[in-house]
Write an enzyme that holds these catalytic residues in place. Structure first.
Site, PDB file in Angstrom:
ATOM      1  N   HIS A 165      35.890  60.067  58.510  1.00 11.44           N
ATOM      2  CA  HIS A 165      35.082  60.972  57.694  1.00 11.44           C
ATOM      3  C   HIS A 165      35.348  60.703  56.204  1.00 11.44           C
ATOM      4  CE1 HIS A 165      35.230  63.996  61.211  1.00 11.44           C
ATOM      5  NE2 HIS A 165      33.956  63.689  61.056  1.00 11.44           N
ATOM      6  N   CYS A 167      40.562  69.516  58.379  1.00 12.16           N
ATOM      7  CA  CYS A 167      39.791  69.639  59.626  1.00 12.16           C
ATOM      8  C   CYS A 167      40.045  70.946  60.353  1.00 12.16           C
ATOM      9  CB  CYS A 167      40.167  68.536  60.620  1.00 12.16           C
ATOM     10  SG  CYS A 167      40.479  66.970  59.887  1.00 12.16           S
TER      11      CYS A 167
HETATM   12  C1  CIR Z   1      37.313  63.701  66.176  1.00 17.65           C
HETATM   13  O1  CIR Z   1      37.383  62.482  66.375  1.00 17.65           O
HETATM   14  O2  CIR Z   1      36.244  64.271  66.026  1.00 17.65           O
HETATM   15  C2  CIR Z   1      38.582  64.502  66.152  1.00 17.65           C
HETATM   16  N1  CIR Z   1      39.534  63.914  67.030  1.00 17.65           N
HETATM   17  C3  CIR Z   1      39.138  64.579  64.740  1.00 17.65           C
HETATM   18  C4  CIR Z   1      38.269  65.361  63.818  1.00 17.65           C
HETATM   19  C5  CIR Z   1      38.773  65.370  62.430  1.00 17.65           C
HETATM   20  N2  CIR Z   1      37.987  66.240  61.620  1.00 17.65           N
HETATM   21  C6  CIR Z   1      37.843  66.114  60.318  1.00 17.65           C
HETATM   22  O3  CIR Z   1      38.294  65.146  59.719  1.00 17.65           O
HETATM   23  N3  CIR Z   1      37.139  67.045  59.690  1.00 17.65           N
END
Ligand code: CIR
Length: 256
Positions: free
Chosen positions: A164, A251
């Site tokens: 991201h 996150c």
């Molecule tokens: C994913 O791959 O979607 C989750 N394991 C990690 C999400 C991380 N979220 C973020 O950076 N906002």
């Protein structure tokens, strides 16, 4: 100033969350819960009201609530996550968003548009949006057109190295930007006061500004020193279990 934070407790299925780094191992659930407790306590120290949602076993990654919505001072935008396993998480957030926003201030990203909140970085009334594996052109187009309706603006930032946008660049107010990797030399960030984060500490480019504090992940001494040098009070939280499945500090919450 932020007044509210929404988090969701990690579920047991967390151990099968999506990861790009299987070599880091599987998250330890008990420790992840403890780290989540510490995260909530850190938030409370920052003078915000914390809404804690129940764990949702249907979605292994559901503790990463940041991806499900973007909350601006004018409206809440329910996202459309770009990976099948997570798509349903956005609507799971809707009942909670309705407690804070009237129906006419809730907007939606719709297929074929995809967008995840981890790709959105707020700088005042402007929102940088990562064009990533999870957020596509159409999602960005819809997002910017929603922003414009409320007098806000947005712009796309293409990325290739990171999951991201905020995996590698984070705004901590006062024109200060933590940047690493491909974002260091992006022209769109040229006018910020950049705190360059080395590759060894890249994970810690994901710090969060919370009112008078910056929350920094545990175990990254150079980033910690730089943030302190920039004049911030810091709170350190260990997120090592979340790191195993690509999750950082930002996150784990929605902040507004
Ligand atoms: C994913 O791959 O979607 C989750 N394991 C990690 C999400 C991380 N979220 C973020 O950076 N906002």
């Amino acid at each position: 100033m932020f007044k509210n934070v929404i988090v969701r407790r990690p579920c047991r299925a967390l151990v099968s969350g999506i990861t790009s780094s299987p070599e880091l191992g599987t998250p330890d659930y008990e420790n992840a819960l403890k780290q989540h407790d510490d995260y909530i306590n850190a938030m409370k120290q920052c003078h915000v009201e914390v809404t804690v949602l129940e764990a949702n076993e249907a979605y292994p990654d559901s503790c990463f609530v940041e991806d499900t919505a973007v909350i601006t001072r004018e409206c809440a935008i329910i996202t459309n996550p770009g990976t099948d396993a997570r798509r349903g998480e956005a609507l799971e957030m809707l009942p909670t968003i309705r407690k804070f926003f009237p129906e006419d201030r809730i907007e939606y990203i719709q297929s074929p548009g995809t967008l995840e909140g981890g790709d959105v970085m707020m700088v005042g009334d402007h929102f940088y949006v990562g064009l990533s594996d999870r957020t596509n052109q159409e999602g960005i187009r819809q997002f910017i057109s929603i922003l414009n309706k409320y007098g806000l603006t947005g712009s796309a930032v293409p990325l290739t190295e990171f999951l991201h946008l905020k995996t590698g660049v984070n705004y901590i107010e006062n024109n200060n930007l933590l940047v690493t990797g491909e974002f260091i030399d992006k022209p769109e960030f040229a006018n910020f006061n950049k705190i360059i984060v080395s590759q060894e500490e890249a994970y810690a480019s994901n710090c969060i500004w919370m009112n008078d504090y910056v929350i920094v992940p545990e175990g990254y001494p150079n980033v910690l020193a730089e943030v302190q040098k920039a004049g911030y009070k810091v709170i350190i939280v260990d997120t090592s279990e979340y790191r195993k499945i690509d999750g950082g500090l930002s996150c784990l919450s929605l902040r507004f």
